[in-house]
Design a protein around this motif. Structure first.
Motif, PDB file in Angstrom:
ATOM      1  N   GLY A 156       0.790  -1.223   0.000  1.00 56.05           N
ATOM      2  CA  GLY A 156       0.000   0.000   0.000  1.00 56.05           C
ATOM      3  C   GLY A 156       0.822   1.274   0.000  1.00 56.05           C
ATOM      4  N   ILE A 157       2.101   1.166  -0.367  1.00 57.29           N
ATOM      5  CA  ILE A 157       2.966   2.349  -0.356  1.00 57.29           C
ATOM      6  C   ILE A 157       3.071   2.953  -1.754  1.00 57.29           C
ATOM      7  N   GLU A 158       3.437   2.122  -2.729  1.00 60.61           N
ATOM      8  CA  GLU A 158       3.532   2.570  -4.106  1.00 60.61           C
ATOM      9  C   GLU A 158       2.515   1.800  -4.950  1.00 60.61           C
ATOM     10  N   PHE A 159       2.088   2.407  -6.059  1.00 61.94           N
ATOM     11  CA  PHE A 159       1.076   1.756  -6.891  1.00 61.94           C
ATOM     12  C   PHE A 159       1.469   1.835  -8.362  1.00 61.94           C
ATOM     13  N   GLU A 160       0.762   1.035  -9.141  1.00 64.02           N
ATOM     14  CA  GLU A 160       0.932   1.059 -10.594  1.00 64.02           C
ATOM     15  C   GLU A 160      -0.436   0.822 -11.219  1.00 64.02           C
ATOM     16  N   ILE A 161      -0.805   1.656 -12.188  1.00 68.95           N
ATOM     17  CA  ILE A 161      -2.059   1.492 -12.918  1.00 68.95           C
ATOM     18  C   ILE A 161      -1.733   1.195 -14.373  1.00 68.95           C
ATOM     19  N   SER A 162      -2.320   0.132 -14.890  1.00 73.21           N
ATOM     20  CA  SER A 162      -2.077  -0.272 -16.271  1.00 73.21           C
ATOM     21  C   SER A 162      -3.359  -0.870 -16.842  1.00 73.21           C
ATOM     22  N   GLY A 163      -3.277  -1.390 -18.058  1.00 74.29           N
ATOM     23  CA  GLY A 163      -4.443  -2.005 -18.653  1.00 74.29           C
ATOM     24  C   GLY A 163      -4.810  -3.309 -17.977  1.00 74.29           C
ATOM     25  N   GLY A 164      -6.120  -3.546 -17.807  1.00 69.96           N
ATOM     26  CA  GLY A 164      -6.586  -4.752 -17.153  1.00 69.96           C
ATOM     27  C   GLY A 164      -7.090  -5.784 -18.135  1.00 69.96           C
ATOM     28  N   THR A 165      -7.630  -6.887 -17.610  1.00 71.23           N
ATOM     29  CA  THR A 165      -8.091  -7.985 -18.456  1.00 71.23           C
ATOM     30  C   THR A 165      -9.557  -8.341 -18.219  1.00 71.23           C
ATOM     31  N   ARG A 166     -10.237  -7.590 -17.382  1.00 70.30           N
ATOM     32  CA  ARG A 166     -11.634  -7.906 -17.065  1.00 70.30           C
ATOM     33  C   ARG A 166     -12.509  -7.670 -18.298  1.00 70.30           C
ATOM     34  N   ASN A 167     -13.417  -8.593 -18.581  1.00 75.90           N
ATOM     35  CA  ASN A 167     -14.264  -8.523 -19.775  1.00 75.90           C
ATOM     36  C   ASN A 167     -15.672  -8.018 -19.495  1.00 75.90           C
ATOM     37  N   THR A 168     -16.119  -8.095 -18.238  1.00 77.30           N
ATOM     38  CA  THR A 168     -17.472  -7.653 -17.882  1.00 77.30           C
ATOM     39  C   THR A 168     -17.375  -6.610 -16.777  1.00 77.30           C
ATOM     40  N   HIS A 169     -18.415  -5.758 -16.689  1.00 73.95           N
ATOM     41  CA  HIS A 169     -18.362  -4.667 -15.704  1.00 73.95           C
ATOM     42  C   HIS A 169     -18.261  -5.235 -14.288  1.00 73.95           C
ATOM     43  N   GLY A 170     -17.545  -4.507 -13.454  1.00 71.94           N
ATOM     44  CA  GLY A 170     -17.346  -4.919 -12.072  1.00 71.94           C
ATOM     45  C   GLY A 170     -15.876  -4.866 -11.701  1.00 71.94           C
ATOM     46  N   SER A 171     -15.563  -5.369 -10.518  1.00 70.57           N
ATOM     47  CA  SER A 171     -14.186  -5.342 -10.024  1.00 70.57           C
ATOM     48  C   SER A 171     -13.808  -6.684  -9.419  1.00 70.57           C
ATOM     49  N   THR A 172     -12.547  -7.056  -9.589  1.00 68.13           N
ATOM     50  CA  THR A 172     -11.988  -8.265  -8.971  1.00 68.13           C
ATOM     51  C   THR A 172     -10.767  -7.847  -8.172  1.00 68.13           C
ATOM     52  N   ILE A 173     -10.843  -8.022  -6.861  1.00 61.58           N
ATOM     53  CA  ILE A 173      -9.733  -7.667  -5.964  1.00 61.58           C
ATOM     54  C   ILE A 173      -9.048  -8.963  -5.535  1.00 61.58           C
ATOM     55  N   THR A 174      -7.743  -9.040  -5.772  1.00 62.70           N
ATOM     56  CA  THR A 174      -6.974 -10.221  -5.395  1.00 62.70           C
ATOM     57  C   THR A 174      -5.985  -9.848  -4.300  1.00 62.70           C
ATOM     58  N   LEU A 175      -6.072 -10.559  -3.165  1.00 66.19           N
ATOM     59  CA  LEU A 175      -5.156 -10.343  -2.055  1.00 66.19           C
ATOM     60  C   LEU A 175      -4.109 -11.452  -2.045  1.00 66.19           C
TER      61      LEU A 175
END
Length: 623
Positions: A156-175
């Motif tokens: 939770g200190i540094e982040f990176e935003i790039s293109g995703g792979t999700r095909n349908t609306h919504g969110s998938t959070i992976t811990l």
């Protein structure tokens, strides 16, 4: 010096230890927060559809939780409103910036309301780092032509935003769980957390693990339940308290109680709550059978916020004396703190609490009036909380004073309002003071059973409320004799030796009847209550010494029954100088009999009495 203005800066390196260690009271709350965020995403999409801003397909709006225990990964997915890369930068990268606030502000002109939302502070997502060393969000916004985006961060200190792979609306959070938390976040534990916090969430939750799904499918980015048709939700989306009471059967009420509280004993009755002011509140309070007075009170009144569990036994909402009840309360208006685990101070709490108390009192009053026989039957189970409430809350007393009842030694019940003015007799237990009770009943007097520790306080309270018109007296303190007796019994009194626990101050002789005991002990009610108070209360040494001094100087009278053959024999022996020792021995036996009748003969004194009784019995056989 030059004046300088600017914005305060927050360092994530400093804020995350606070979030992990202090903001949330329990480590498992992270999953509640992520489920709540998913729920809000679904609610936003539904409300967008309601105002014609979004088009919904026929797919069920839902949440999925998946655990890959072997790899140490936990996935929380939804098919809600989703996010763009810009949304990620605005709502995820800015700590404590709530997307819900923006959403309500933007669409409130369209008649949209915030009802149904759970998140407020924009901090819940970061609780994921309590258990994860790395977190990824793969998301696709509901907006047409939107592109999927992927947010990644270590610690939770540094982040990176790039293109995703999700095909349908919504969110998938992976811990990606850290090593320490992999050990306790097992399949069983994750299901337990879901059940604890989201058992009644308004959106269906599907749970997947290696026990019901192939491992390769657990980490899918899109919704897995699209492909698995035989899976069932693990939660109840429409809990009983949301329904109208007129639509609920007694069996449904009972079944809900048994399942929610893992009980095998049906409740006595219940109160269904539904209020709109000063808080919107729905709930059900049950009156359970009380097994004992010392059973745990934890987890008895469950508090929900939009169907998400937040706390139990909150004294700001429920007075402590109602903690003996069990039930659920759900309100979307409770002023929660940042962690959603505790309530903030609010002046309306008092009115909310008073409303709940009034509903409980009204239910008891209705039962008393409509089904007195059943009310008497369940009194043993509800009397403790009723008495506790009467002592704690003047308004509760005002509501309950006409339905406060007491058990009598003859097996019947009598309401406090039906008791006469003057002296009211009682016994501390149904099986104690039997000789005194028998004498009182022969004189046409009723005797109440006051066998709870709280009863001494209740009697004092009711005496005060009667303004001196009523006095509660233990049945063995009610026997009056002629204080102007012509005979001097001081010589007889000298034959009764004092013990460590009993000192007879005065001897009286009066007819009590042939079937009454040879002697009875009499102690003033005020001294008896003082003695009981000194035993129950934790008091300082000076007060204790004051009590002790008063108790030691207290008088205990011995009343001899001149109708008793044993007493008459003792009095004849006492007149003969040659029989003084035998008279003294018989005096000790009569005194022990009076203690036995009072229930105060214990320990070695009781053993000596049994031995002496055996000796007298053997003599009688020889004679």
């Amino acid at each position: 010096m030059k004046t300088k203005k600017g914005q305060l800066q927050v360092s994530t390196e400093n804020i995350f230890p606070i979030i992990r260690q202090w903001l949330y009271s329990d480590r498992d709350i992270f999953l509640r927060e992520l489920i709540s965020n998913a729920s809000d995403a679904l609610t936003k999409l539904r409300q967008m559809a309601n105002i014609g801003k979004a088009n919904l397909t026929g797919d069920e709006l839902r949440i999925e939780i998946r655990l890959d225990e072997k790899e140490g990964k936990l996935v929380i997915a939804d098919n809600g409103i989703g996010m763009t890369a810009e949304d990620l930068d605005k709502y995820i990268n800015q700590i404590a910036y709530s997307g819900m606030t923006d959403f309500v502000t933007e669409y409130q002109e369209s008649g949209n309301e915030s009802a149904g939302f759970i998140g407020h502070f924009g901090l819940g997502f970061y609780s994921a780092f309590m258990v994860a060393e790395r977190v990824e969000i793969d998301t696709l916004s509901w907006q047409p032509e939107a592109s999927p985006a992927l947010w990644q961060s270590n610690e939770g200190i540094e982040f990176e935003i790039s293109g995703g792979t999700r095909n349908t609306h919504g969110s998938t959070i992976t811990l990606f769980l850290n090593e320490e938390d992999k050990k306790w976040l097992t399949d069983t534990k994750v299901k337990e957390i879901i059940d604890k916090y989201a058992r009644f969430l308004s959106w269906p939750i599907y749970y997947f693990s290696e026990n019901n799904t192939e491992r390769d499918a657990l980490l899918a980015i899109d919704m897995l339940s699209d492909e698995i048709i035989d899976v069932e939700p693990v939660n109840i989306t429409s809990p009983l308290w949301l329904k109208s009471p007129s639509e609920i059967t007694d069996k449904e009420y009972i079944d809900f109680y048994l399942e929610t509280f893992n009980s095998d004993t049906e409740p006595l009755f219940w109160v269904h709550l539904n209020m709109d002011y000063p808080f919107r509140l729905k709930g059900i309070l049950y009156f359970p059978k009380v097994n004992d007075h010392y059973q745990t009170l934890d987890g008895r009144i469950l508090i929900f916020y939009n169907q998400v569990f937040v706390a139990d036994n909150v004294k700001e909402v429920i007075p402590e004396y109602l903690f003996l009840l069990q039930g659920v309360l759900d309100s979307p208006d409770l002023p929660l703190n940042v962690s959603r685990s505790f309530l903030q101070s609010n002046p309306n709490f008092k009115r909310l609490s008073q409303h709940i108390v009034k509903k409980v009192a009204d239910r008891l009053t209705k039962l008393f009036k409509d089904d007195r026989e059943y009310y008497d039957q369940v009194w043993t189970d509800i009397r403790l909380f009723v008495k506790y409430g009467i002592l704690s809350d003047p308004k509760f007393y005002d509501s309950m004073k006409n339905v406060l009842i007491f058990a009598k030694t003859d097996g019947a019940y009598i309401a406090d309002a039906e008791l006469p003015e003057g002296t009211v007799l009682y016994t501390p237990a149904e099986d104690q003071l039997s000789s005194y009770i028998r004498l009182a009943e022969k004189q046409g007097k009723s005797v109440l059973i006051m066998d709870q520790d709280i009863d001494a306080h209740i009697m004092s309270f009711l005496e005060y409320q009667s303004q001196g018109k009523r006095r509660y007296v233990r049945v063995d303190a009610d026997f009056k004799t002629d204080n102007k007796q012509e005979h001097d019994y001081s010589k007889l009194l000298n034959l009764f030796s004092s013990t460590d626990t009993l000192r007879v101050s005065e001897l009286k002789v009066t007819p009590l009847g042939e079937d009454a005991p040879p002697a009875l002990l009499h102690e003033a009610e005020e001294i008896r209550r003082l003695r009981k108070l000194s035993e129950q209360m934790g008091i300082d040494e000076s007060t204790k010494r004051s009590f002790q001094s008063e108790l030691e100087s207290a008088k205990v009278d011995l009343i001899l029954n001149e109708d008793s053959k044993l007493t008459n024999k003792f009095m004849r022996l006492a007149e003969l100088d040659s029989q003084k020792e035998e008279a003294r021995e018989l005096a000790g036996y009569i005194l022990a009999l009076s203690q036995l009748a009072q229930g105060s003969l214990t320990g070695s004194d009781l053993a000596d009495f049994i031995e002496k009784s055996s000796e007298y019995a053997e003599r009688a056989l020889v004679d």
